[in-house]
Design an enzyme around this catalytic site. Structure first.
Site, PDB file in Angstrom:
ATOM      1  N   HIS A  45      68.589  38.375 -50.535  1.00 37.74           N
ATOM      2  CA  HIS A  45      69.595  37.322 -50.750  1.00 37.74           C
ATOM      3  C   HIS A  45      70.973  37.739 -50.240  1.00 37.74           C
ATOM      4  O   HIS A  45      71.578  37.030 -49.448  1.00 37.74           O
ATOM      5  CB  HIS A  45      69.695  36.957 -52.240  1.00 37.74           C
ATOM      6  CG  HIS A  45      70.969  36.247 -52.582  1.00 37.74           C
ATOM      7  ND1 HIS A  45      71.111  34.886 -52.468  1.00 37.74           N
ATOM      8  CD2 HIS A  45      72.181  36.722 -52.982  1.00 37.74           C
ATOM      9  CE1 HIS A  45      72.356  34.554 -52.796  1.00 37.74           C
ATOM     10  NE2 HIS A  45      73.027  35.649 -53.106  1.00 37.74           N
ATOM     11  N   HIS A  90      92.227  16.864 -77.461  1.00 38.29           N
ATOM     12  CA  HIS A  90      92.687  16.020 -76.356  1.00 38.29           C
ATOM     13  C   HIS A  90      94.112  16.334 -75.905  1.00 38.29           C
ATOM     14  O   HIS A  90      94.595  15.758 -74.941  1.00 38.29           O
ATOM     15  CB  HIS A  90      92.596  14.545 -76.759  1.00 38.29           C
ATOM     16  CG  HIS A  90      91.199  14.005 -76.718  1.00 38.29           C
ATOM     17  ND1 HIS A  90      90.160  14.623 -77.356  1.00 38.29           N
ATOM     18  CD2 HIS A  90      90.671  12.918 -76.098  1.00 38.29           C
ATOM     19  CE1 HIS A  90      89.043  13.932 -77.144  1.00 38.29           C
ATOM     20  NE2 HIS A  90      89.319  12.899 -76.376  1.00 38.29           N
ATOM     21  N   GLU A 113      83.898  14.021 -64.413  1.00 39.60           N
ATOM     22  CA  GLU A 113      85.124  14.569 -63.821  1.00 39.60           C
ATOM     23  C   GLU A 113      84.824  15.587 -62.719  1.00 39.60           C
ATOM     24  O   GLU A 113      85.492  15.607 -61.688  1.00 39.60           O
ATOM     25  CB  GLU A 113      86.000  15.223 -64.900  1.00 39.60           C
ATOM     26  CG  GLU A 113      86.516  14.261 -65.964  1.00 39.60           C
ATOM     27  CD  GLU A 113      85.507  14.025 -67.087  1.00 39.60           C
ATOM     28  OE1 GLU A 113      84.428  14.660 -67.077  1.00 39.60           O
ATOM     29  OE2 GLU A 113      85.780  13.198 -67.981  1.00 39.60           O
TER      30      GLU A 113
HETATM   31  C1  LIG Z   1      79.527  28.560 -59.074  1.00 43.84           C
HETATM   32  C2  LIG Z   1      78.889  29.792 -58.541  1.00 43.84           C
HETATM   33  N1  LIG Z   1      78.326  30.670 -59.387  1.00 43.84           N
HETATM   34  C3  LIG Z   1      77.778  31.805 -58.926  1.00 43.84           C
HETATM   35  C4  LIG Z   1      77.800  32.109 -57.608  1.00 43.84           C
HETATM   36  C5  LIG Z   1      77.234  33.432 -57.089  1.00 43.84           C
HETATM   37  N2  LIG Z   1      75.980  33.150 -56.370  1.00 43.84           N
HETATM   38  C6  LIG Z   1      75.931  33.062 -55.041  1.00 43.84           C
HETATM   39  S1  LIG Z   1      74.423  32.564 -54.481  1.00 43.84           S
HETATM   40  C7  LIG Z   1      73.816  32.494 -56.052  1.00 43.84           C
HETATM   41  C8  LIG Z   1      72.426  32.025 -56.333  1.00 43.84           C
HETATM   42  C9  LIG Z   1      71.464  32.363 -55.303  1.00 43.84           C
HETATM   43  O1  LIG Z   1      70.316  31.567 -55.417  1.00 43.84           O
HETATM   44  P1  LIG Z   1      70.122  30.343 -54.468  1.00 43.84           P
HETATM   45  O2  LIG Z   1      71.200  29.387 -54.642  1.00 43.84           O
HETATM   46  O3  LIG Z   1      68.741  29.859 -54.704  1.00 43.84           O
HETATM   47  O4  LIG Z   1      70.249  30.962 -53.021  1.00 43.84           O
HETATM   48  P2  LIG Z   1      69.187  31.842 -52.234  1.00 43.84           P
HETATM   49  O5  LIG Z   1      69.204  33.207 -52.845  1.00 43.84           O
HETATM   50  O6  LIG Z   1      67.883  31.184 -52.370  1.00 43.84           O
HETATM   51  O7  LIG Z   1      69.704  31.850 -50.853  1.00 43.84           O
HETATM   52  C10 LIG Z   1      74.787  32.869 -56.968  1.00 43.84           C
HETATM   53  C11 LIG Z   1      74.550  32.935 -58.439  1.00 43.84           C
HETATM   54  C12 LIG Z   1      78.410  31.166 -56.742  1.00 43.84           C
HETATM   55  N3  LIG Z   1      78.490  31.378 -55.434  1.00 43.84           N
HETATM   56  N4  LIG Z   1      78.911  30.025 -57.226  1.00 43.84           N
END
Ligand SMILES: Cc1ncc(C[n+]2csc(CCOP(=O)(O)OP(=O)(O)O)c2C)c(N)n1
Ligand SMILES: [Mg+2]
Length: 659
Positions: free
Chosen positions: A257, A469, A407
């Protein structure tokens, strides 16, 4: 499918592996997994012209899963976007490159929006799709394109995605097509650790068409996109993929990843994929095939230019003005003047939220690019004028959106509309719920997008609804965001002035913090110049040499003025400075700022909110009358007395400083 498809997709995979390896950081898995989907989309469907990344009628492509940035960078290079050279790919994630860690639209031509915070891109795309339909309703077939999104598991797990897809389904945005990277993997490991949602059913429940395909089968992907293009609703295509497709041991694993694969793994992947070129080298025939794909929409672009040229001249000029983001300057100035004149002849004691509605009554007819809305607080936010029609699935020409209680989704969609161009979105909710919009407001500020948030019920002045609020820290929190203009006008005249400034702030989002409670009109309104433009100004001079300077914003300016009188009765000369916008004040010339801060030995700040941020005006030795805890539920006048935000308390505080 031709052998070309696989080699073209492998070009993306190779560039992603190589760039991440070189940078020693980045996310190779996603681009490798989605290379087939992206190749089908960009080589067969997406309408765009690398020679003109801002062509107004291009299809919009949003990489919501921004961590997969190498996917879009590889595509831009391969397709022939001039500035995206192989050197830029080599400089992935380096300072000043066109290839930052996550896609930034203000850095890289061809990138439509800034993504990385998961779910935001999908929310932007909904706004882009709304903008497209809305402008098509006004301008006809000059506006005729689609919005495509690549979204990951993370995008769809984030709560904001629910608001976005519900809104898109409700509005039947059938030109919105989401390609879901259904790889069953996120950072912690298999998705089953934390999720068991059936995304196809979920999207269907929200009014979408949804299907599953093998994300490595180009014909299946193409068939699904073709079908989506004729759908009467938005479409989700869940593309079952293998993360890091082609990597010998890391394919299908979370290990691919967010870290470089390593030399050995890359060598193995090259062998598996049959890719024999050196790092950053693309075989000429493959590059030619990609460049051919890049030229695919040239005829469509030429045909569009012809359509535009034959468009009626005034309509064409209006369309071009709108897409440039230029204001109809004279119309805006005339509208502001008209509002001020009416206020001068008949001053009004109304809430600033009502003053905002009054301003909108004149602004809306003058500025057709304004597209309003509210998150189910229309009557409270006063964002809908009498004449505004509602934007619905049956009539995209309406200029008011009932966003529902969404929102997060609203703020993200507003960013998408601004990014699309041709629209200045504004909308409403309570100031306390700015926290629900904050991630999108932050991105709007980063991107420099003109979106305007009307946020009413801006203090304990809202009264009986109580501390849940009553915002106390929200003003400070918003002021902490760079490039965000936070306006807090004190009366009807300041309200129209702040509206004007928000509209004129081409590269900044704005928040207008407005009261629920009535306020007297403090200024006559005959000023031709906009007194709020420098963020703060002396609204009442001292009689004689000032011993005290009182600085206040919004509803507390009238309290400061009353305190000034009490002090005068005691023989103490005080001046009052209205501070409708910190950011503009801090940006004003030094000598202006110094003259407004003044030389009185005692400085008092007054705002029904926390002190944080005020020291920049009153100094750390300044005195402050405001809130230091949450509010309470009671009629608002009782609350002002209870929390000691009164003229008497201000006068007493000032006197204590003089002693
Ligand atoms: C709001 C938010 N929370 C956490 C992250 C950190 N983050 C980046 S990718 C990811 C998840 C990865 O899983 P997926 O979206 O399925 O991507 P893949 O590994 O399959 O490419 C996280 C938690 C982020 N970029 N944005
Ligand atoms: Mg995933």
């Amino acid at each position: 499918m031709s052998a070309d498809h696989h080699r073209m997709a492998n070009a993306i995979r190779a560039l992603a592996m190589d760039a991440v390896e070189q940078a020693k950081s980045g996310h190779p898995g996603m681009p490798m997994g989605m290379a087939d989907v992206a190749t089908v989309l960009f080589s067969r469907f997406l309408k765009f012209d690398p020679a003109d990344p801002k062509w107004p009628d291009r299809d919009r492509f949003v990489l919501s899963a921004g961590h997969g940035s190498m996917l879009i960078y590889a595509l831009l290079y391969l397709l022939g976007y001039e500035r995206m050279t192989i050197d830029e790919i080599r400089r992935f994630r380096q300072l000043g490159s066109l290839t930052p860690g996550h896609p930034e639209n203000f850095v890289t031509p061809g990138v439509e929006t800034t993504t990385g915070p998961l779910g935001q891109g999908l929310g932007n795309a909904v706004g882009m799709a709304i903008a497209e339909r809305h402008l098509a309703a006004e301008f006809g077939d000059i506006v005729d394109h689609r919005t495509y999104v690549i979204a990951s598991d993370g995008d769809l797990m984030e709560g904001i995605s629910q608001e976005a897809i519900a809104l898109a389904g409700h509005l039947k945005l059938n030109r919105l097509i989401v390609l879901f990277d259904d790889n069953g993997i996120s950072i912690d490991g298999p998705l089953s650790l934390a999720d068991s949602v059936d995304q196809v059913k979920r999207f269907e429940a929200a009014g979408w068409a949804a299907s599953r395909v093998d994300g490595h089968d180009p014909d299946a992907i193409a068939a699904a996109i073709e079908k989506a293009q004729t759908s009467d609703r938005p479409t989700l295509i869940a593309c079952r993929t293998t993360i890091a497709f082609g990597a010998p041991t890391k394919a299908g694993s979370e290990k691919s990843h967010g870290s470089p694969l390593g030399a050995e793994e890359i060598a193995g992947a090259r062998q598996k994929l049959g890719w024999t070129s050196a790092p950053f080298e693309i075989p000429p025939d493959i590059l030619a095939a990609w460049r051919g794909a890049g030229a695919r929409s040239k005829p469509a672009h030429a045909a569009w230019q012809k359509r535009l040229a034959s468009f009626e001249a005034t309509k064409r000029a209006e369309f071009e003005r709108r897409m440039r983001g230029d204001l109809p300057g004279e119309k805006l100035r005339a509208a502001v003047r008209a509002v001020k004149e009416s206020l001068a002849s008949a001053p009004k004691e109304i809430a600033t939220r009502a003053a905002s509605e009054l301003a909108l009554e004149t602004l809306i007819p003058a500025l057709p690019e304004m597209l309003g809305g509210s998150a189910d607080l229309t009557g409270s936010n006063n964002t809908k004028t009498m004449s505004m029609k509602v934007l619905t699935a049956a009539d995209y020409g309406g200029r008011f959106i009932h966003y529902g209680i969404r929102e997060h989704g609203m703020a993200a969609a507003m960013n998408g509309m601004a990014l699309h161009g041709g629209i200045i979105p504004y909308s409403g909710t309570f100031l306390v719920f700015s926290d629900y919009c904050r991630p999108s407001i932050r991105l709007a500020a980063l991107m420099g997008e003109r979106v305007i948030h009307v946020m009413t019920h801006d203090s304990i002045g809202l009264g009986e609804d109580g501390p849940t609020h009553q915002p106390v820290e929200q003003l400070a929190a918003l002021r902490a965001i760079p490039n965000l203009l936070v306006f807090r006008p004190c009366d009807t005249v300041e309200t129209i002035e702040c509206w004007q400034l928000a509209l004129e702030a081409r590269q900044s989002p704005s928040v207008l913090a407005l009261t629920r409670q009535n306020l007297p009109q403090l200024r006559l309104g005959r000023d031709d110049d906009n007194r709020c433009a420098r963020g703060a100004y002396e609204i009442a001079a001292a009689e004689g040499r000032a011993q005290v300077s009182l600085f206040a914003s919004g509803s507390e300016v009238v309290i400061a003025l009353a305190a000034r009188k009490l002090l005068a009765d005691k023989g103490v000369a005080a001046r009052v400075v209205s501070v409708p916008c910190f950011e503009l004040f801090f940006a004003a010339p030094d000598d202006y700022r110094e003259s407004i801060i003044g030389t009185a030995p005692v400085r008092v700040g007054i705002e029904a909110a926390v002190r944080q941020g005020w020291d920049a005006i009153i100094g750390s030795d300044g005195l402050f009358v405001g809130m230091s805890d949450f509010g309470a539920s009671a009629p608002y006048k009782d609350l002002y007395r209870h929390f000691g935000i009164t003229p008497e308390k201000v006068a007493e505080t000032a006197l204590s400083g003089l002693r």
